[in-house]
Scaffold this active site. Structure first.
Site, PDB file in Angstrom:
ATOM      1  N   GLY A   1     -86.639 111.064 -29.567  1.00 57.46           N
ATOM      2  CA  GLY A   1     -86.772 110.245 -30.771  1.00 57.46           C
ATOM      3  C   GLY A   1     -85.480 110.266 -31.540  1.00 57.46           C
ATOM      4  O   GLY A   1     -84.621 111.115 -31.293  1.00 57.46           O
TER       5      GLY A   1
ATOM      6  N   CYS B   1     -85.861 116.193 -25.053  1.00 57.49           N
ATOM      7  CA  CYS B   1     -84.918 115.937 -26.141  1.00 57.49           C
ATOM      8  C   CYS B   1     -85.538 116.262 -27.502  1.00 57.49           C
ATOM      9  O   CYS B   1     -85.836 117.418 -27.771  1.00 57.49           O
ATOM     10  CB  CYS B   1     -84.424 114.491 -26.037  1.00 57.49           C
ATOM     11  SG  CYS B   1     -82.939 114.223 -26.985  1.00 57.49           S
ATOM     12  N   TYR B   2     -85.804 115.267 -28.338  1.00 56.92           N
ATOM     13  CA  TYR B   2     -86.440 115.562 -29.627  1.00 56.92           C
ATOM     14  C   TYR B   2     -87.741 116.333 -29.431  1.00 56.92           C
ATOM     15  O   TYR B   2     -88.062 117.253 -30.192  1.00 56.92           O
ATOM     16  CB  TYR B   2     -86.720 114.259 -30.401  1.00 56.92           C
ATOM     17  CG  TYR B   2     -87.365 114.484 -31.759  1.00 56.92           C
ATOM     18  CD1 TYR B   2     -86.594 114.850 -32.859  1.00 56.92           C
ATOM     19  CD2 TYR B   2     -88.743 114.343 -31.940  1.00 56.92           C
ATOM     20  CE1 TYR B   2     -87.175 115.086 -34.097  1.00 56.92           C
ATOM     21  CE2 TYR B   2     -89.331 114.562 -33.171  1.00 56.92           C
ATOM     22  CZ  TYR B   2     -88.550 114.930 -34.245  1.00 56.92           C
ATOM     23  OH  TYR B   2     -89.133 115.155 -35.473  1.00 56.92           O
TER      24      TYR B   2
ATOM     25  N   HIS C   1     -82.511 113.709 -20.425  1.00 54.98           N
ATOM     26  CA  HIS C   1     -83.519 112.671 -20.156  1.00 54.98           C
ATOM     27  C   HIS C   1     -83.778 112.515 -18.661  1.00 54.98           C
ATOM     28  O   HIS C   1     -82.964 111.911 -17.963  1.00 54.98           O
ATOM     29  CB  HIS C   1     -83.061 111.337 -20.751  1.00 54.98           C
ATOM     30  CG  HIS C   1     -83.109 111.327 -22.239  1.00 54.98           C
ATOM     31  ND1 HIS C   1     -84.241 110.989 -22.937  1.00 54.98           N
ATOM     32  CD2 HIS C   1     -82.185 111.655 -23.165  1.00 54.98           C
ATOM     33  CE1 HIS C   1     -84.023 111.091 -24.230  1.00 54.98           C
ATOM     34  NE2 HIS C   1     -82.779 111.501 -24.403  1.00 54.98           N
TER      35      HIS C   1
ATOM     36  N   GLU D   1     -85.930 110.645 -17.326  1.00 57.32           N
ATOM     37  CA  GLU D   1     -86.465 109.310 -17.040  1.00 57.32           C
ATOM     38  C   GLU D   1     -85.374 108.279 -16.756  1.00 57.32           C
ATOM     39  O   GLU D   1     -85.656 107.207 -16.246  1.00 57.32           O
ATOM     40  CB  GLU D   1     -87.366 108.844 -18.193  1.00 57.32           C
ATOM     41  CG  GLU D   1     -86.668 108.547 -19.517  1.00 57.32           C
ATOM     42  CD  GLU D   1     -86.423 109.784 -20.385  1.00 57.32           C
ATOM     43  OE1 GLU D   1     -86.462 110.905 -19.847  1.00 57.32           O
ATOM     44  OE2 GLU D   1     -86.177 109.627 -21.593  1.00 57.32           O
TER      45      GLU D   1
ATOM     46  N   SER E   1    -101.726  81.274 -23.246  1.00 56.75           N
ATOM     47  CA  SER E   1    -100.496  80.546 -23.566  1.00 56.75           C
ATOM     48  C   SER E   1     -99.902  79.894 -22.326  1.00 56.75           C
ATOM     49  O   SER E   1     -98.996  79.092 -22.432  1.00 56.75           O
ATOM     50  CB  SER E   1     -99.470  81.515 -24.154  1.00 56.75           C
ATOM     51  OG  SER E   1     -98.996  82.372 -23.134  1.00 56.75           O
TER      52      SER E   1
ATOM     53  N   VAL F   1     -97.281  84.700 -18.403  1.00 59.72           N
ATOM     54  CA  VAL F   1     -97.779  85.710 -17.479  1.00 59.72           C
ATOM     55  C   VAL F   1     -98.774  86.658 -18.156  1.00 59.72           C
ATOM     56  O   VAL F   1     -99.865  86.906 -17.633  1.00 59.72           O
ATOM     57  CB  VAL F   1     -96.596  86.551 -16.920  1.00 59.72           C
ATOM     58  CG1 VAL F   1     -97.099  87.642 -15.998  1.00 59.72           C
ATOM     59  CG2 VAL F   1     -95.615  85.656 -16.207  1.00 59.72           C
ATOM     60  N   ASP F   2     -98.418  87.177 -19.322  1.00 57.09           N
ATOM     61  CA  ASP F   2     -99.241  88.227 -19.935  1.00 57.09           C
ATOM     62  C   ASP F   2    -100.648  87.744 -20.259  1.00 57.09           C
ATOM     63  O   ASP F   2    -101.634  88.394 -19.920  1.00 57.09           O
ATOM     64  CB  ASP F   2     -98.588  88.756 -21.224  1.00 57.09           C
ATOM     65  CG  ASP F   2     -97.168  89.228 -20.985  1.00 57.09           C
ATOM     66  OD1 ASP F   2     -96.806  89.427 -19.810  1.00 57.09           O
ATOM     67  OD2 ASP F   2     -96.428  89.385 -21.961  1.00 57.09           O
ATOM     68  N   SER F   3    -100.731  86.597 -20.933  1.00 59.50           N
ATOM     69  CA  SER F   3    -102.066  86.146 -21.323  1.00 59.50           C
ATOM     70  C   SER F   3    -102.870  85.696 -20.104  1.00 59.50           C
ATOM     71  O   SER F   3    -104.090  85.854 -20.066  1.00 59.50           O
ATOM     72  CB  SER F   3    -102.007  85.057 -22.397  1.00 59.50           C
ATOM     73  OG  SER F   3    -101.471  83.867 -21.889  1.00 59.50           O
ATOM     74  N   SER F   4    -102.201  85.180 -19.073  1.00 59.89           N
ATOM     75  CA  SER F   4    -102.926  84.761 -17.870  1.00 59.89           C
ATOM     76  C   SER F   4    -103.514  85.966 -17.140  1.00 59.89           C
ATOM     77  O   SER F   4    -104.681  85.961 -16.749  1.00 59.89           O
ATOM     78  CB  SER F   4    -102.007  84.018 -16.905  1.00 59.89           C
ATOM     79  OG  SER F   4    -101.435  82.905 -17.529  1.00 59.89           O
TER      80      SER F   4
ATOM     81  N   LYS G   1     -93.601  94.697 -18.128  1.00 69.50           N
ATOM     82  CA  LYS G   1     -93.670  93.333 -17.608  1.00 69.50           C
ATOM     83  C   LYS G   1     -93.797  93.280 -16.074  1.00 69.50           C
ATOM     84  O   LYS G   1     -94.651  92.573 -15.543  1.00 69.50           O
ATOM     85  CB  LYS G   1     -92.397  92.594 -18.026  1.00 69.50           C
ATOM     86  CG  LYS G   1     -92.460  91.113 -17.828  1.00 69.50           C
ATOM     87  CD  LYS G   1     -93.214  90.512 -18.963  1.00 69.50           C
ATOM     88  CE  LYS G   1     -93.209  89.017 -18.948  1.00 69.50           C
ATOM     89  NZ  LYS G   1     -93.872  88.510 -20.155  1.00 69.50           N
TER      90      LYS G   1
END
Ligand code: XMP
Length: 512
Positions: free
Chosen positions: A55, A82-83, A169, A171, A223, A226-229, A368
């Site tokens: 953070g 880290c934090y 980190h 990641e 819409s 992609v996301d809403s579909s 995504k």
């Protein structure tokens, strides 16, 4: 539920989502939670382990976020990054020193002695650092596991209590053995089996949606993106025709978009979509408006009004389903970090203020590209899944100056030529986003024997991984020549086409 979950507690690092994603890549289910989460909630979720993210704060800052200290005593493995590590040191009474300068970039790590966390990893390795505070003394019961170029205590552990901390980190890809270290934590320390898959996500989501909705009805704004579909198909799989999808045609959509969406959902998924033609309302509201932020605000407001009016007509809808992803989510919470608002992003289907619907957000943990994979598993068409992003305010932010029906039609035709030529040339997938922009100026041209005084269309195509930075796509000159000729010949009212060669930053991808 016997599912193995790792909870990632988010302290506002830009990498928090990446941690959750790395865990999923190691085939362990993970969920992000804000750092305000309490011990009771964690206990109820019955995770196999907890990861505390990094953070931007120093543990000594006023109002620096804390972890509910009871969480350390739950008997669950904890990995502080880290934090997260500094906080652990601070809260468990080690010594943390505030340093004036943050330290970024690569560092060399030297592992000291054996531990489950570094099992099988080389003694020396490259790691990525990004920290301000430094740990001077590990808390009682802890042992230093590694040091780095700049810190004597770059990793520590109380292995009996299964509490671990690392200053770097794991990641990010620059930490060469980051993935192995995370695997050691997940499998070696937390005892996860690593058998989670995207298809398990579908089964779990379907069960969770059914449990939440019960016999209720759900509405969703579609819409065409992609996301809403993906969200709609997933919710549809859970509750069938108790889902009603509203598709608001603002008049600011791309060529044939409205018909295609309605058709695709009806035909393939048997999900009834209710199209609402609100073009007139949007055009009225946008009359004489030229300021980009005004456009966004007005469009956002009208969307909500139209959506609300339609939703209130549906009998008994108690839930609103949204395709919110974690990155969207974090933008709307208190924990967004220092990033300034550059453009007011508006996404279709935002929760209207004062509406009493309960939210269903089945994609809230995903990235995504994970949503795309999920969509593929659900059987959505590749052409929809790989579609370039389209901004919520649609063509309004691609028509510089006033937005009118005529200018929308003109831009739609030019854009359609550009996009279909990109597809025909096999270039559509090579660029991250491409579109046409209609400029608010006219220029002189000559067509046949006549002087013309007409509009200018700009073409924009960019390459990018994350849309935060982008470069202009080096499209072949012959290809651009063909698109330019077609637009000028086929779109009445355009006599000039230009190609945008600006990167982001300093420009943005959209022109407004
Ligand atoms: P910029 O123009 O900020 O765009 O470089 C980055 C990405 O975000 C999209 N974008 C939006 N998306 N509502 C959205 O949902 C908006 O208001 C909006 N503005 C930009 C843009 O298309 C690009 O993919």
């Amino acid at each position: 539920m016997s599912r193995e979950t790792i909870l990632v507690v988010d302290f506002g690092s830009q990498y928090s989502q990446l941690i959750a994603r790395r865990v999923r890549e190691l085939q362990v289910h993970s969920e992000l939670l804000p750092c305000t989460v309490g011990a009771a909630q964690i206990r109820a979720a019955r995770p196999r382990g907890i990861i505390l993210s990094g953070g931007p704060d120093s543990v000594y800052d006023d109002g620096a976020p804390r972890l509910d200290p009871e969480i350390y005593g739950l008997g669950l493995p904890v990995l502080g990054i880290c934090y997260g590590m500094q906080l652990m040191a601070h809260q468990l009474r080690g010594r943390v020193e505030r340093s004036a300068r943050r330290e970024y970039g690569p560092s060399n790590l030297e592992v000291r002695g054996a531990s489950k966390l570094f099992a099988g990893l080389p003694e020396r390795q490259r790691v990525w650092m990004s920290h301000g505070d430094a740990i001077l003394e590990a808390p009682g019961g802890f042992r230093v596991l590694a040091r780095s170029t700049n810190s004597e205590c770059a990793a520590f552990a109380d292995e009996a209590r299964r509490l671990y901390g690392i200053q770097f980190h794991p990641e990010v890809v620059h930490t060469t053995h980051g993935r192995d270290l995370l695997r050691n934590f997940l499998i070696g320390v937390c005892g996860c089996s690593g058998s989670w898959k995207m298809s398990s996500f579908i089964d779990e989501s379907v069960a969770a949606i059914r449990a939440r909705v019960g016999e209720g009805r759900v509405i969703a704004g579609l819409s065409g993106g992609v996301d809403s579909s993906v969200m709609a198909v997933l919710v549809g799989r859970a509750i069938g025709d108790r889902l009603t999808c509203l598709f608001i045609d603002s008049g600011l959509l791309r060529q044939r978009e409205a018909d295609e969406v309605v058709e695709a959902f009806d035909r393939k998924f048997h999900l009834p979509v209710r199209p609402i033609d609100a073009t007139a309302r949007f055009m009225d509201a946008l009359r004489d408006v030229t300021d980009p932020e005004d456009k966004r605000r007005i469009i956002g407001r009208v969307f909500v009004e139209v959506f609300e009016a339609e939703a209130s007509r549906l009998e008994g809808a108690g839930f609103l389903a949204q395709g919110t992803l974690y990155p969207d989510l974090i933008e709307s919470t208190a924990f967004k970090g220092p990033s300034a608002v550059i453009k007011t992003h508006h996404n279709v289907g935002g929760l209207p203020a004062g509406m009493t619907l309960k939210l269903v957000e089945p994609l809230r943990e995903l990235f995504k590209d994970e949503v795309r994979r999920l969509g593929r598993e659900l059987g959505l068409d590749e052409s929809l899944l790989m579609r370039h992003p389209f901004p919520g305010p649609g063509l309004a932010v691609r028509i510089l100056g006033e937005v009118t029906r005529e200018r929308c039609d003109l831009l739609r035709r030019a854009d359609d030529i550009f996009i279909s030529e990109l597809r025909a040339a096999g270039l559509y997938g090579e660029v991250a986003q491409a579109f046409a922009v209609l400029l608010p100026i006219k220029t002189v041209g000559v067509m046949g024997d006549y002087r013309t005084y007409e509009n200018v269309v700009a073409l924009r195509a960019v390459t990018t991984d994350d849309f935060m930075t982008a470069d202009w796509a080096r499209l072949p000159a012959d290809f651009l020549a063909k698109v330019s000729a077609r637009i000028v010949n086929e779109v009445r009212g355009v006599n000039r086409v230009v190609y945008d060669i600006s990167s982001k930053p300093p420009s943005t991808i959209e022109w407004e």
